[in-house]
Every structure is written in structure tokens, then in C-alpha cells.
Design an enzyme around this catalytic site. Structure first.
Site, PDB file in Angstrom:
ATOM      1  N   PRO A  38       0.940  -1.545   0.002  1.00 40.92           N
ATOM      2  CA  PRO A  38       0.166  -0.030   0.121  1.00 40.92           C
ATOM      3  C   PRO A  38       0.819   1.227   0.282  1.00 40.92           C
ATOM      4  O   PRO A  38       1.895   1.380   0.745  1.00 40.92           O
ATOM      5  CB  PRO A  38      -0.833  -0.507   0.822  1.00 40.92           C
ATOM      6  CG  PRO A  38       0.029  -1.477   2.099  1.00 40.92           C
ATOM      7  CD  PRO A  38      -0.001  -1.620   1.714  1.00 40.92           C
ATOM      8  N   ASN A  39       0.153   1.818  -1.271  1.00 44.74           N
ATOM      9  CA  ASN A  39       1.144   4.127  -0.761  1.00 44.74           C
ATOM     10  C   ASN A  39       2.234   3.664  -1.573  1.00 44.74           C
ATOM     11  O   ASN A  39       2.187   4.766  -1.941  1.00 44.74           O
ATOM     12  CB  ASN A  39       0.953   4.437   0.633  1.00 44.74           C
ATOM     13  CG  ASN A  39       0.001   4.097   1.815  1.00 44.74           C
ATOM     14  OD1 ASN A  39      -1.309   5.149   1.010  1.00 44.74           O
ATOM     15  ND2 ASN A  39       0.110   3.382   2.880  1.00 44.74           N
TER      16      ASN A  39
ATOM     17  N   ARG B  25       5.601  10.789  -2.765  1.00 47.34           N
ATOM     18  CA  ARG B  25       4.642  10.487  -1.235  1.00 47.34           C
ATOM     19  C   ARG B  25       5.974  11.015  -0.265  1.00 47.34           C
ATOM     20  O   ARG B  25       7.345   9.690  -0.845  1.00 47.34           O
ATOM     21  CB  ARG B  25       4.436   9.123  -0.921  1.00 47.34           C
ATOM     22  CG  ARG B  25       4.435   8.161   0.390  1.00 47.34           C
ATOM     23  CD  ARG B  25       3.980   7.118   0.445  1.00 47.34           C
ATOM     24  NE  ARG B  25       3.842   6.500   1.600  1.00 47.34           N
ATOM     25  CZ  ARG B  25       4.575   4.963   1.562  1.00 47.34           C
ATOM     26  NH1 ARG B  25       4.577   4.417   1.414  1.00 47.34           N
ATOM     27  NH2 ARG B  25       4.381   4.641   3.196  1.00 47.34           N
TER      28      ARG B  25
ATOM     29  N   TYR C 258      11.486   8.486   0.983  1.00 46.35           N
ATOM     30  CA  TYR C 258      11.232   7.172   0.244  1.00 46.35           C
ATOM     31  C   TYR C 258      12.267   7.292  -1.848  1.00 46.35           C
ATOM     32  O   TYR C 258      11.433   7.022  -2.697  1.00 46.35           O
ATOM     33  CB  TYR C 258       9.792   7.398  -0.321  1.00 46.35           C
ATOM     34  CG  TYR C 258       9.061   6.815   0.774  1.00 46.35           C
ATOM     35  CD1 TYR C 258       8.936   5.606   1.487  1.00 46.35           C
ATOM     36  CD2 TYR C 258       8.338   6.495   1.258  1.00 46.35           C
ATOM     37  CE1 TYR C 258       9.295   5.098   3.197  1.00 46.35           C
ATOM     38  CE2 TYR C 258       7.586   6.629   2.560  1.00 46.35           C
ATOM     39  CZ  TYR C 258       8.421   5.649   3.394  1.00 46.35           C
ATOM     40  OH  TYR C 258       7.590   5.120   4.150  1.00 46.35           O
TER      41      TYR C 258
ATOM     42  N   ASN D 133       7.917  -5.844  -1.509  1.00 45.56           N
ATOM     43  CA  ASN D 133       8.419  -4.276  -0.441  1.00 45.56           C
ATOM     44  C   ASN D 133       6.638  -4.334  -0.060  1.00 45.56           C
ATOM     45  O   ASN D 133       5.885  -3.625  -1.025  1.00 45.56           O
ATOM     46  CB  ASN D 133       8.648  -3.281  -0.944  1.00 45.56           C
ATOM     47  CG  ASN D 133       8.315  -1.994   0.087  1.00 45.56           C
ATOM     48  OD1 ASN D 133       8.603  -2.198   1.391  1.00 45.56           O
ATOM     49  ND2 ASN D 133       9.125  -1.361  -0.330  1.00 45.56           N
TER      50      ASN D 133
ATOM     51  N   ALA E  35       2.948  -0.462   4.094  1.00 47.97           N
ATOM     52  CA  ALA E  35       3.303  -1.543   5.861  1.00 47.97           C
ATOM     53  C   ALA E  35       2.511  -2.248   6.501  1.00 47.97           C
ATOM     54  O   ALA E  35       2.423  -2.532   7.541  1.00 47.97           O
ATOM     55  CB  ALA E  35       1.432   0.453   6.250  1.00 47.97           C
TER      56      ALA E  35
ATOM     57  N   HIS F 172       4.393  -5.173   8.951  1.00 46.16           N
ATOM     58  CA  HIS F 172       4.368  -5.085  10.486  1.00 46.16           C
ATOM     59  C   HIS F 172       2.896  -5.445  11.217  1.00 46.16           C
ATOM     60  O   HIS F 172       2.664  -5.422  11.976  1.00 46.16           O
ATOM     61  CB  HIS F 172       4.744  -3.580  10.189  1.00 46.16           C
ATOM     62  CG  HIS F 172       5.909  -2.452  10.120  1.00 46.16           C
ATOM     63  ND1 HIS F 172       6.655  -3.020   9.549  1.00 46.16           N
ATOM     64  CD2 HIS F 172       5.354  -1.889   8.864  1.00 46.16           C
ATOM     65  CE1 HIS F 172       7.677  -2.168   9.255  1.00 46.16           C
ATOM     66  NE2 HIS F 172       6.703  -1.568   8.701  1.00 46.16           N
TER      67      HIS F 172
ATOM     68  N   ASP G  13       1.823 -15.820   5.647  1.00 44.55           N
ATOM     69  CA  ASP G  13       1.115 -17.279   5.563  1.00 44.55           C
ATOM     70  C   ASP G  13       1.417 -17.239   3.872  1.00 44.55           C
ATOM     71  O   ASP G  13       1.943 -18.460   3.466  1.00 44.55           O
ATOM     72  CB  ASP G  13       0.040 -17.287   6.301  1.00 44.55           C
ATOM     73  CG  ASP G  13      -0.126 -17.636   7.019  1.00 44.55           C
ATOM     74  OD1 ASP G  13       0.940 -17.713   8.137  1.00 44.55           O
ATOM     75  OD2 ASP G  13      -1.211 -17.617   7.986  1.00 44.55           O
TER      76      ASP G  13
ATOM     77  N   GLU H 214      12.967  -9.283   0.536  1.00 49.56           N
ATOM     78  CA  GLU H 214      11.818  -8.461   1.639  1.00 49.56           C
ATOM     79  C   GLU H 214      13.209  -7.099   1.690  1.00 49.56           C
ATOM     80  O   GLU H 214      14.139  -7.016   1.798  1.00 49.56           O
ATOM     81  CB  GLU H 214      12.117  -8.195   2.490  1.00 49.56           C
ATOM     82  CG  GLU H 214      11.531  -7.072   3.444  1.00 49.56           C
ATOM     83  CD  GLU H 214      10.891  -7.777   4.739  1.00 49.56           C
ATOM     84  OE1 GLU H 214      11.632  -9.029   5.673  1.00 49.56           O
ATOM     85  OE2 GLU H 214      10.570  -6.714   6.181  1.00 49.56           O
TER      86      GLU H 214
ATOM     87  N   HIS I 165      12.769  -2.680   1.689  1.00 43.99           N
ATOM     88  CA  HIS I 165      12.818  -0.911   1.920  1.00 43.99           C
ATOM     89  C   HIS I 165      13.031  -0.494   1.718  1.00 43.99           C
ATOM     90  O   HIS I 165      14.870  -0.497   2.127  1.00 43.99           O
ATOM     91  CB  HIS I 165      12.226  -1.395   3.249  1.00 43.99           C
ATOM     92  CG  HIS I 165      11.464  -2.447   4.162  1.00 43.99           C
ATOM     93  ND1 HIS I 165      10.000  -2.664   4.050  1.00 43.99           N
ATOM     94  CD2 HIS I 165      11.387  -4.188   4.910  1.00 43.99           C
ATOM     95  CE1 HIS I 165       9.203  -3.239   4.707  1.00 43.99           C
ATOM     96  NE2 HIS I 165      10.663  -4.241   5.234  1.00 43.99           N
ATOM     97  N   ILE I 166      12.352   0.555   1.374  1.00 43.96           N
ATOM     98  CA  ILE I 166      13.422   1.461   0.896  1.00 43.96           C
ATOM     99  C   ILE I 166      14.236   2.493   1.790  1.00 43.96           C
ATOM    100  O   ILE I 166      15.314   3.023   1.780  1.00 43.96           O
ATOM    101  CB  ILE I 166      12.523   2.581  -0.038  1.00 43.96           C
ATOM    102  CG1 ILE I 166      11.462   2.021  -1.123  1.00 43.96           C
ATOM    103  CG2 ILE I 166      13.089   4.085  -0.751  1.00 43.96           C
ATOM    104  CD1 ILE I 166      10.101   2.095  -2.164  1.00 43.96           C
ATOM    105  N   SER I 167      13.616   2.705   2.376  1.00 42.71           N
ATOM    106  CA  SER I 167      13.814   3.423   3.987  1.00 42.71           C
ATOM    107  C   SER I 167      14.510   2.478   4.518  1.00 42.71           C
ATOM    108  O   SER I 167      14.124   1.037   4.477  1.00 42.71           O
ATOM    109  CB  SER I 167      13.264   4.028   4.690  1.00 42.71           C
ATOM    110  OG  SER I 167      12.132   3.521   5.162  1.00 42.71           O
TER     111      SER I 167
ATOM    112  N   ARG J  82      13.696   4.317  11.878  1.00 40.49           N
ATOM    113  CA  ARG J  82      12.644   4.852  11.944  1.00 40.49           C
ATOM    114  C   ARG J  82      11.476   4.565  13.266  1.00 40.49           C
ATOM    115  O   ARG J  82      12.183   3.994  14.861  1.00 40.49           O
ATOM    116  CB  ARG J  82      11.283   5.003  11.413  1.00 40.49           C
ATOM    117  CG  ARG J  82      12.312   5.177   9.789  1.00 40.49           C
ATOM    118  CD  ARG J  82      11.369   4.952   8.444  1.00 40.49           C
ATOM    119  NE  ARG J  82      10.404   5.553   8.435  1.00 40.49           N
ATOM    120  CZ  ARG J  82       9.280   5.519   7.523  1.00 40.49           C
ATOM    121  NH1 ARG J  82       9.704   4.613   6.863  1.00 40.49           N
ATOM    122  NH2 ARG J  82       8.298   6.439   8.033  1.00 40.49           N
TER     123      ARG J  82
ATOM    124  N   ARG K 184       7.918  -0.097  13.027  1.00 38.86           N
ATOM    125  CA  ARG K 184       8.463  -0.908  11.663  1.00 38.86           C
ATOM    126  C   ARG K 184       9.486  -1.306  12.090  1.00 38.86           C
ATOM    127  O   ARG K 184      10.561  -1.793  11.145  1.00 38.86           O
ATOM    128  CB  ARG K 184       9.007   0.363  10.793  1.00 38.86           C
ATOM    129  CG  ARG K 184       7.620   1.894  10.645  1.00 38.86           C
ATOM    130  CD  ARG K 184       8.065   2.551   9.668  1.00 38.86           C
ATOM    131  NE  ARG K 184       7.465   3.903  10.408  1.00 38.86           N
ATOM    132  CZ  ARG K 184       6.171   3.913   8.895  1.00 38.86           C
ATOM    133  NH1 ARG K 184       5.652   3.104   8.537  1.00 38.86           N
ATOM    134  NH2 ARG K 184       5.225   5.318   9.677  1.00 38.86           N
TER     135      ARG K 184
END
Ligand code: DQA
Length: 144
Positions: A10-11, A18, A23, A74, A77, A80, A87, A98, A100-102, A107, A111
Site C-alpha cells: 500500500p501507498n 509521497r 522515499y 516490499n 505497512a 508490520h 502465510d 524483502e 524497504h526503501i527506507s 524509524r 516499523r
């Protein structure tokens, strides 16, 4: 030709617009172009998808059981929160990386925990969108 699925949660459709201070300004289309070039040079292909829906992401992971040699994800949200994505990934047999950009560990504490990390062969965080390229290099190595 092996296919690698690059999933985004999402996002991330707003990547580039954003919170660019976190990001960056590159978009998912930029990520797709860079990863397609790397995969093509290695004799592989990529499919990049993004959804704001947990159910859609799970359905794509299920489809990947038949179509993909590896998954880069990625989960945004859902990283978490989602036991359901964890599953689904456990029902996929190939390598999972996996991204994550940040740097999620710099943070908020919520997270710092990832359900997906319990499944992933590797985790890349804090390398900006280059993290997708690093993850792709790793998946290509793992699928040999
Ligand atoms: C993110 C980090 C997550 O905590 C956040 O919810 C995101 C993006 C990242 O790429 O840095 O949406 O996965």
C-alpha cells in the site's frame, strides 16, 4: 526464461510523490525499467505489481506458485501487520527477498518488526529504490 515477481504494497503507487524526503523522487515505473534491464541482461524477466489491497497481494503470491522463480516484496505497512501475507509467502517455494526503501530500523519502533522477515531469505532496507536492484541480483544468484 525465469520470471521474478516484484510485489509492492500500500501507498507505493505514490512512490516519487509521497514523502520524497524519506522515499525519494523515483517512481515505481523507474524501478520497473531498471529491474527489467538487469533481468533481461541475465536472461530472466520481471513482473512488477502494486496494490493497496492485502487480498490482491495474497492472490498474486498464490499465482506466483505457478509462474515465478522468485519474489521480491516490499509489503509496505503490511510488513508490520500481516500474518496473512506471511502465510501466503510460506506457500511459495522459491526465494523471497524483502525490500524497504527506507531504513525501517531508524524509524518508529512499530516499523522494527516484520512478519515477512520470518520467511525471507534476505532483507534489504535503507538503500533507496536501489534496494530493488540489489534484491534482484540476489534472487538471480539464488535461482542460479
Ligand atoms: C516501507 C517502510 C514501511 O514501514 C512503510 O509502511 C512503507 C514503506 C519502505 O519501503 O521503506 O510504506 O516498506
Amino acid at each position: 526464461m525465469p520470471e521474478i515477481l516484484i510485489l509492492n504494497g500500500p501507498n507505493l503507487n505514490l512512490l516519487g510523490k509521497r514523502q520524497p524526503e524519506i522515499y525519494g523522487r523515483e517512481t515505481l515505473a523507474d524501478v520497473e525499467a531498471a529491474c527489467a534491464a538487469i533481468a533481461g541482461a541475465a536472461g530472466a524477466s520481471i513482473t512488477l505489481r502494486q496494490s493497496n489491497s492485502e487480498a490482491q497481494l495474497i492472490d498474486w503470491i498464490h499465482q506466483a506458485r505457478e509462474t515465478a522463480a522468485g519474489i521480491i516484496i516490499n509489503p509496505a505497512a503490511f510488513t508490520h501487520t500481516s500474518v496473512a501475507i506471511y502465510d501466503a509467502l510460506n506457500a511459495f517455494e522459491g526465494p523471497v527477498i524483502e525490500v524497504h526503501i527506507s531504513n525501517v530500523h531508524k524509524r518508529e519502533s512499530f516499523r522494527h518488526h516484520s512478519y515477512v522477515s520470518l520467511r525471507a531469505e534476505g532483507v534489504i532496507a535503507g538503500c533507496g529504490v536501489q534496494g530493488y536492484e540489489l534484491a534482484l541480483a540476489r534472487v538471480l544468484r539464488l535461482i542460479g
